[in-house]
Design a protein around this motif. Sequence first.
Motif, PDB file in Angstrom:
ATOM      1  N   LEU A   1       8.143  13.696  -0.151  1.00 53.49           N
ATOM      2  CA  LEU A   1       6.764  13.288   0.134  1.00 53.49           C
ATOM      3  C   LEU A   1       6.187  12.434  -1.001  1.00 53.49           C
ATOM      4  O   LEU A   1       6.411  12.709  -2.165  1.00 53.49           O
ATOM      5  N   LYS A   2       5.419  11.430  -0.613  1.00 56.46           N
ATOM      6  CA  LYS A   2       4.801  10.557  -1.605  1.00 56.46           C
ATOM      7  C   LYS A   2       3.399  11.055  -1.929  1.00 56.46           C
ATOM      8  O   LYS A   2       2.607  11.322  -1.033  1.00 56.46           O
ATOM      9  N   ILE A   3       3.123  11.147  -3.208  1.00 55.73           N
ATOM     10  CA  ILE A   3       1.848  11.697  -3.643  1.00 55.73           C
ATOM     11  C   ILE A   3       1.113  10.644  -4.453  1.00 55.73           C
ATOM     12  O   ILE A   3       1.733   9.903  -5.201  1.00 55.73           O
TER      13      ILE A   3
ATOM     14  N   SER B   1       0.153   4.513   2.391  1.00 51.74           N
ATOM     15  CA  SER B   1       1.551   4.831   2.683  1.00 51.74           C
ATOM     16  C   SER B   1       1.939   6.172   2.072  1.00 51.74           C
ATOM     17  O   SER B   1       3.088   6.556   2.087  1.00 51.74           O
ATOM     18  N   VAL B   2       0.959   6.874   1.507  1.00 57.22           N
ATOM     19  CA  VAL B   2       1.312   8.140   0.852  1.00 57.22           C
ATOM     20  C   VAL B   2       1.218   9.303   1.837  1.00 57.22           C
ATOM     21  O   VAL B   2       0.607   9.190   2.899  1.00 57.22           O
ATOM     22  N   ASP B   3       1.822  10.400   1.463  1.00 55.13           N
ATOM     23  CA  ASP B   3       1.738  11.596   2.303  1.00 55.13           C
ATOM     24  C   ASP B   3       0.611  12.500   1.852  1.00 55.13           C
ATOM     25  O   ASP B   3       0.078  13.280   2.626  1.00 55.13           O
TER      26      ASP B   3
ATOM     27  N   THR C   1      -6.855   6.358   8.455  1.00 53.56           N
ATOM     28  CA  THR C   1      -5.446   6.015   8.633  1.00 53.56           C
ATOM     29  C   THR C   1      -4.554   7.201   8.278  1.00 53.56           C
ATOM     30  O   THR C   1      -3.665   7.582   9.038  1.00 53.56           O
ATOM     31  N   LEU C   2      -4.819   7.759   7.127  1.00 54.04           N
ATOM     32  CA  LEU C   2      -3.964   8.871   6.678  1.00 54.04           C
ATOM     33  C   LEU C   2      -4.123  10.079   7.592  1.00 54.04           C
ATOM     34  O   LEU C   2      -3.149  10.703   8.007  1.00 54.04           O
TER      35      LEU C   2
ATOM     36  N   LYS D   1      -1.403  12.955   7.445  1.00 58.81           N
ATOM     37  CA  LYS D   1      -1.236  13.073   5.991  1.00 58.81           C
ATOM     38  C   LYS D   1      -2.371  13.885   5.385  1.00 58.81           C
ATOM     39  O   LYS D   1      -3.460  13.952   5.946  1.00 58.81           O
ATOM     40  N   GLN D   2      -2.083  14.451   4.231  1.00 56.19           N
ATOM     41  CA  GLN D   2      -3.061  15.334   3.595  1.00 56.19           C
ATOM     42  C   GLN D   2      -3.984  14.560   2.650  1.00 56.19           C
ATOM     43  O   GLN D   2      -3.522  13.711   1.885  1.00 56.19           O
TER      44      GLN D   2
END
Length: 469
Positions: free
Chosen positions: A196-198, A233-235, A261-262, A267-268
């Motif tokens: 996951l991307k943070i 684009s992050v999670d 978007t997220l 996404k969180q």
Amino acid sequence: MGMAIANKNAGKAGEVLWEKVLDILEKKVAQTTFNPWMLSLKPAQPLDEPADVMVLASDQAFGIQVLQKKYLEDISDAIFEVTGVRHKIELTFEPSDVKKTKKRAVVEKSEQAVLMEKQIEQLKQMHSFCGLNLKYTFDNFVVGENSKFAYTAARAVAEAPGQKYNPLFIYGSVGIGKTHLMQAIGHHVMTNFSNLKIKYTKAEEFMNQLIDCLKMGGDTNARMKKFRDMYRSVDILLIDDIQFIEGKKRTEEEIFNTFDTLFHAGKQIVFASDRPISAFSQTPERLKSRYEWGLSVDITVPDYETRVAIIEKYAERSGFQISREISEFLASVYDKNVRELEGAYNRVSAWASIKGEKLTIEKAKEVLGCTLIRKKITPKDVIEAAAGYFDLTTSEITGAGRSKEISIARQIAIYLSREITELSFPALAKDFKKNHTTILYCWEKVKKELKTNTKLEAQVKEVELAIRS
Ligand code: ADP
Ligand code: MG
């Protein structure tokens, strides 16, 4: 006996068994960043350990910590699967040159070592990309009544990002652990869901990046796209000090769109703020409603016992010996803000380690400087100071006398007690032996008069000075 496979003297059969164990483990924990650490494990000789303990050694000191924390059960299960015996597993560090047994093992290890280095490098880079500080983990956070709810919510989010409370909105005053908890989420996710991307950012930084995009010449659209892509684009997106952008229309708009978007991609999002959502008076309703969609939790000032525990945790972590008397002293003086508490601890512990001397309570007080020591002021102190200033007795102030001088002294004492001690009106009513509506009335009266009455203002200031000196 479990040592059959753990013992290097066990020969071929042992080797085969151990390969099976690794096989199982590999399948179970494949795809994770920590896989190579698993492979670096070597069964070790038990020495005089009891037979139900199996000692496994690795030359990856950091890897051992990870395995110990996350995978002990998996390792034990895999060994159980192969041997049919339930062992207590112990992991130990063994430098690589101690045990060069077979050639094959050495070759394998060096490949692993290269991979490991890559992984560690990657982890470091991830930390700096994500903007996380390694210190702010759940482990390092002392949970008290003040933060129990926020902590539980943060943990739930960290364990199942995007699934529980979205967004999570953490609020509370300055220096009490909002950023710490928020970053702990990032840290936890990074260790447990390495795919996951943070991204952690302060709202101010977000705004500055936006401004940079807009102000530079050339292709603004391309820059905006890049900026948006980075955040969208992050999670997990952690945005700190969101109050900073209140009323800053363009940034709020951008946050709103990023959020949508997220959010729709599952996404969180986590926000931290120094005030509750209801206090965002200049923020557009539609963004406010987004803040409110998930769960909003507050952190308050930790109580005395929690403050003592926080200091002892700092001490423990840095291997510094601090007496209970000193931690209690620090906890009683620094009672509003954990950052200040931490600062005080840092100063006294630094003093002790630089001087190489034992820290005594007297030294601690000296190091912190008398002026910094805020004694807890009680209504009694205020009453005494007001009595002294107006040349009255304390019982005249708390009594029923109505002469002009007594009334003024009493009103000032009531006003200052409320301002300084922040006690409730009913609590103050006890100290002043009045009912609480009288206390409220006096306080309001002085507060109002202070705006226009300079003589009263001077008196209040002088009494306050007397209290604090
Ligand atoms: P905030 O974001 O609320 O202003 P921080 O999260 O930056 O505050 O906390 C200030 C300092 O106090 C940090 O160094 C943090 O590690 C420490 N701190 C705050 N609360 C706790 C806690 N409950 N346990 C341990 N350290 C804490
Ligand atoms: Mg903060």
